[in-house]
Design an enzyme around this catalytic site. Structure first.
Site, mmCIF file in Angstrom:
data_model
loop_
_atom_site.group_PDB
_atom_site.id
_atom_site.type_symbol
_atom_site.label_atom_id
_atom_site.label_comp_id
_atom_site.label_asym_id
_atom_site.label_seq_id
_atom_site.Cartn_x
_atom_site.Cartn_y
_atom_site.Cartn_z
ATOM 1 N N LYS A 8 89.038 3.023 -101.744
ATOM 2 C CA LYS A 8 87.843 3.605 -102.068
ATOM 3 C C LYS A 8 86.465 2.730 -101.580
ATOM 4 O O LYS A 8 86.869 1.460 -101.243
ATOM 5 C CB LYS A 8 88.096 3.198 -103.970
ATOM 6 C CG LYS A 8 88.146 2.046 -104.440
ATOM 7 C CD LYS A 8 87.137 0.880 -104.607
ATOM 8 C CE LYS A 8 87.371 -0.303 -105.157
ATOM 9 N NZ LYS A 8 86.519 -1.348 -104.956
ATOM 10 N N ASP A 132 90.956 -2.198 -111.222
ATOM 11 C CA ASP A 132 90.770 -0.724 -110.460
ATOM 12 C C ASP A 132 91.886 0.137 -110.438
ATOM 13 O O ASP A 132 91.804 1.203 -109.800
ATOM 14 C CB ASP A 132 89.806 -0.967 -109.177
ATOM 15 C CG ASP A 132 90.518 -1.971 -107.998
ATOM 16 O OD1 ASP A 132 91.805 -2.343 -108.538
ATOM 17 O OD2 ASP A 132 90.093 -1.797 -107.214
#
EC number: 2.7.1.148
Length: 269
Positions: A8, A132
């Site tokens: 990401k 995350d």
């Protein structure tokens, strides 16, 4: 069973305050990119883990192993497996590779053992492994708050753009990155800012980690400047670094950046 654990990037990252528990509240956008680690899982007599590719510094149990034992503690019927991890996503880059690996191990174990865990349940387990980590369960662009573990879905599609990621030979730990930051309330509404034309993002969307990191590692700032010189509409360090990405309208020749770091060309999800 083979899973492809993607990376990401962070679009904007504001560190708003230091919490009493020692963590920090942040505001950021997580956006998935097609840059993969490969997680291979086989039946085995006992659990084992091996890694290949990019070197992973030894820091106790890796997140894949932690993911396995976390799920097995609640589901003793989980069968032992041998996990082989091919690392392609750089470590210490702010790209979430380790968190992604762990999330995909959780998803694979659920499927392998027919646990039928829903996304919300998998996210709860993933959140115990890393702030995350839960993002990678659904892999959709989100506005993340809290310590990076509270998500609100957003509408953001970069599929018509070309993204490049440059990773210098620098490893930045999360602790090091936060030591360089002075928390402050964000001056910009990030969810409104991303609705602006991408070429205007650079005036409003910042990564608070950049200021201290650039002073300590000037080459990271140089990469960002080079990306803009090459025509990037927007360029930023991802997360706590050290990788820097650029968003372009079309593919360009970036061979000269290879002198500053390894150049990756992920395709958008």
């Amino acid at each position: 069973m083979i899973s492809f654990a993607n990376a990401k990037i962070n679009i904007g990252l504001f560190v708003s305050r230091r919490r009493e528990d020692g963590y920090h509240d942040i505001e950021t956008i997580f956006y998935p990119v097609k840059m993969y680690d490969v997680v291979e899982m086989h039946a085995a007599d006992s659990y084992s883990f091996e890694t290949y590719g990019i070197h992973i510094p030894e820091r106790g149990d890796n997140l894949c192993t932690k993911a396995y034992h976390l799920l097995k503690s609640d589901f003793p019927q989980i069968e032992p497996v041998a996990i082989k991890l091919l690392k392609n996503i750089p470590v210490g880059a702010g790209l979430g590779g380790g968190s992604s690996d762990a999330a995909f191990v959780l998803k694979a174990l659920s499927e392998w053992n027919k646990l039928n865990l829903k996304a919300e349940e998998l996210q709860k387990y993933a959140a115990k492994l890393g702030a995350d980590c839960a993002f990678f369960v659904e892999n959709k662009p989100v506005f993340a708050t809290g310590i990076g573990d509270e998500f609100s879905e957003i509408s953001l599609d970069l599929s018509t753009y070309w993204i490049v990621i440059v990773k210098p030979d620098i490893h930045i730990s999360t602790a090091e990155a936060y030591s360089q930051v002075i928390p402050a309330a964000p001056e910009v509404d990030l969810c409104r800012a991303i609705k602006l034309p991408i070429q205007e993002w650079k005036y409003y969307i910042k990564n608070d980690f950049e200021f201290g990191i650039f002073d300590k590692y000037p080459v990271i700032q140089e990469i960002k400047h080079k990306l803009y010189e090459k025509g990037a509409l927007y360029a930023s360090m991802s997360g706590s670094g050290s990788a820097v990405y650029g968003i372009f309208e079309e593919e360009v020749n970036l061979d000269e950046l290879e002198a500053l770091g390894k150049v990756f060309h992920p395709v958008e999800l």
